[in-house]
Design a protein around this motif. Structure first.
Motif, PDB file in Angstrom:
ATOM      1  N   VAL A  61       0.821  -1.220   0.000  1.00  0.00           N
ATOM      2  CA  VAL A  61       0.000   0.000   0.000  1.00  0.00           C
ATOM      3  C   VAL A  61       0.850   1.263   0.000  1.00  0.00           C
ATOM      4  O   VAL A  61       0.692   2.138  -0.853  1.00  0.00           O
ATOM      5  CB  VAL A  61      -0.960   0.012   1.211  1.00  0.00           C
ATOM      6  N   CYS A  62       1.782   1.355   0.960  1.00  0.00           N
ATOM      7  CA  CYS A  62       2.547   2.594   1.118  1.00  0.00           C
ATOM      8  C   CYS A  62       3.626   2.762   0.052  1.00  0.00           C
ATOM      9  O   CYS A  62       3.819   3.864  -0.469  1.00  0.00           O
ATOM     10  CB  CYS A  62       3.186   2.641   2.506  1.00  0.00           C
ATOM     11  N   ALA A 103       0.679   4.864  -7.254  1.00  0.00           N
ATOM     12  CA  ALA A 103      -0.115   4.076  -8.204  1.00  0.00           C
ATOM     13  C   ALA A 103      -1.543   3.899  -7.715  1.00  0.00           C
ATOM     14  O   ALA A 103      -2.506   4.006  -8.491  1.00  0.00           O
ATOM     15  CB  ALA A 103       0.538   2.714  -8.419  1.00  0.00           C
ATOM     16  N   TRP A 104      -1.690   3.628  -6.405  1.00  0.00           N
ATOM     17  CA  TRP A 104      -3.028   3.473  -5.844  1.00  0.00           C
ATOM     18  C   TRP A 104      -3.828   4.770  -5.927  1.00  0.00           C
ATOM     19  O   TRP A 104      -5.033   4.761  -6.182  1.00  0.00           O
ATOM     20  CB  TRP A 104      -2.936   3.013  -4.390  1.00  0.00           C
ATOM     21  N   LEU A 151      -7.385   5.170  -7.767  1.00  0.00           N
ATOM     22  CA  LEU A 151      -8.575   5.642  -7.065  1.00  0.00           C
ATOM     23  C   LEU A 151      -9.175   6.876  -7.739  1.00  0.00           C
ATOM     24  O   LEU A 151     -10.396   7.008  -7.846  1.00  0.00           O
ATOM     25  CB  LEU A 151      -8.239   5.958  -5.607  1.00  0.00           C
ATOM     26  N   LYS A 152      -8.321   7.778  -8.165  1.00  0.00           N
ATOM     27  CA  LYS A 152      -8.805   8.966  -8.872  1.00  0.00           C
ATOM     28  C   LYS A 152      -9.552   8.576 -10.152  1.00  0.00           C
ATOM     29  O   LYS A 152     -10.563   9.180 -10.500  1.00  0.00           O
ATOM     30  CB  LYS A 152      -7.641   9.894  -9.208  1.00  0.00           C
ATOM     31  N   LEU A 190      -3.259   7.871   4.928  1.00  0.00           N
ATOM     32  CA  LEU A 190      -3.159   6.473   5.343  1.00  0.00           C
ATOM     33  C   LEU A 190      -1.885   5.797   4.845  1.00  0.00           C
ATOM     34  O   LEU A 190      -1.415   4.823   5.438  1.00  0.00           O
ATOM     35  CB  LEU A 190      -4.386   5.688   4.831  1.00  0.00           C
ATOM     36  N   ALA A 191      -1.317   6.315   3.755  1.00  0.00           N
ATOM     37  CA  ALA A 191      -0.126   5.687   3.174  1.00  0.00           C
ATOM     38  C   ALA A 191       1.125   6.543   3.326  1.00  0.00           C
ATOM     39  O   ALA A 191       2.176   6.189   2.802  1.00  0.00           O
ATOM     40  CB  ALA A 191      -0.372   5.396   1.689  1.00  0.00           C
TER      41      ALA A 191
END
Length: 434
Positions: A308-309, A314-315, A319-320, A335-336
């Protein structure tokens, strides 16, 4: 007598027993997985970094042989039960040599292979060696510093804001900073801090992220350079524990301390019991299960942070795209914005291990007659509302304000204007003592 939530005496019905049995099996599998991952990371660390980095899979005596911070490390770092580790599975009864144990003092070591290497996450390493915390400052405008009626300069007061776990200074810049009014005869200079290991602040790999580490960095980055001889403190969640310790250390300078959803447990609780309350080993609800996995399993937690972090950019793009938004909510971004090393140690050494010192610190503040205000939501499941009652028992002068229907997050968000006005009332009530 302790409240039911602290006593552990809730009656069990058949459904609860069935869920408990299933939880036991799930966590047994996680015990095995974490044990295997320990060996996996040992191999990868040695291959990519030339040394095996320290972990806490061994007992306290073996791990602290060369430590210089004994007494500051939480017992939960070593006392987390794992069936396979305790039975010596895969050779855990052996004493492993660990070259990284040679250096346990605070050093601004760089990132690890499993940490994110993007420009934002490494910005603290390229600022000319000035490894201070990232601080967002709201200076009062020229109009705010002049009283309209008397045309005289108003009194400028300082306020330091500390965020909670897996958060950043955005918590305050997106709430209080945007809703501050123009008080009469005074103005405020606000300092929102990214705590050590979070947001855009340094995330050194050779640091234990103890209360002492967090305090020293706040002093170095805010109190000393800005020569703050008096200030207010406002903190949320984990930041409350740091704020209490900071206020006790600077009891002659602190004017007031506002604690929002403070995770302060009874003084008779050991660090292990605090961990059990904050991160119960249960599979439901999902948020509690996630908290348990990240708090109890060092190597599984590191894997989650790696996925995740390390790849948060990339995440964020994904999400966008899925949400069709140009910008994500800051709480999702925060959160990351940490490393597993910084989050893991802060969780154990501040929230769990640091709890044992809270009563002593609160008594210092009570004796110094520091104004202590506590704001807590009665639907808070992260830090139960009984924690505020506990603060009241430790510091009789503490003022408790329970917000009906609010949880750990909505105690601030959804009522930002009201929350900010109440802060201003607290600060204004001390105006006559300036």
């Amino acid at each position: 007598m302790l409240p039911p939530i602290f006593s552990g005496k809730w009656p069990l019905n058949p459904t609860t027993k069935l869920v408990s049995a299933f939880s036991f099996l799930v966590f047994l599998v996680l015990d095995f997985l974490d044990t295997v991952l320990c060996f996996v990371y040992r191999g990868i660390d040695e291959f990519l970094e030339g040394q095996v980095s320290m972990c806490y899979c061994r007992n306290r005596e073996q791990t602290q042989e060369n430590a210089t911070v004994e007494g500051e490390l939480s017992e939960t770092l070593f006392g987390r039960k794992n069936v396979f580790r305790e039975t010596g599975f895969l050779g855990f009864s052996r004493k492993w040599k660990n070259s990284s144990e040679e250096s346990v003092n605070f050093q601004m070591g760089g990132s690890r292979w499993s940490d994110c290497g993007c420009e934002s996450c490494l910005s603290w390493m390229s600022n000319g060696g000035d490894h201070n915390l990232h601080v967002r400052i709201r200076q009062p405008s020229q109009q705010e510093t002049i009283d309209e009626k008397s045309c005289e300069k108003t009194v400028v007061e300082n306020v330091i804001f500390l965020h909670g776990f897996l958060s950043s200074s955005s918590l305050w810049t997106e709430s209080v900073f945007q809703n501050l009014s123009k008080p009469v005869n005074r103005s405020y200079r606000l300092f929102a801090v990214d705590l050590l290991g979070f947001g855009m602040s340094p995330k050194p790999r050779d640091c234990f992220y103890t209360l002492k580490d967090h305090l020293e960095m706040i002093e170095k980055s805010v109190i000393s350079p800005f020569q703050l001889d008096s200030f207010h403190l406002v903190a949320h969640s984990m930041g409350c524990n740091i704020a209490i310790a900071l206020a006790a250390k600077h009891s002659k300078s602190i004017k007031s301390i506002t604690l929002v959803a403070p995770p302060v447990f009874p003084s008779e609780f050991g660090a292990k019991r605090v961990l059990e309350e904050l991160a119960k080993r249960k599979i439901w609800p999902p948020l509690l299960f996630g908290s348990a996995v990240m708090s109890w399993y060092e190597h599984i937690g590191r894997t989650v942070c790696f996925l995740v972090c390390r790849f948060h950019k990339a995440w964020e793009k994904l999400l966008k795209l899925l949400l069709r938004k140009k910008n994500l909510h800051f709480m999702i971004m925060d959160l990351a914005r940490h490393t597993h090393h910084s989050a893991w140690h802060s969780m154990h050494n501040v929230l769990c291990g640091g709890n044992k010192s809270m009563e002593r610190y609160l008594r210092v503040l009570s004796d110094a007659k520091v104004k202590i205000c506590v704001v807590h939501g009665d639907h808070d499941r992260t830090a139960p509302v009984e924690c505020s009652d506990n603060i009241k028992r430790m510091a009789l002068n503490a003022e408790i304000n329970i917000i009906r229907g609010a949880n750990h997050r909505t105690v601030i968000f959804g009522r930002e204007k009201e929350f900010t006005r109440n802060l201003e009332l607290v600060w204004a009530s001390l105006a006559s003592h300036s």
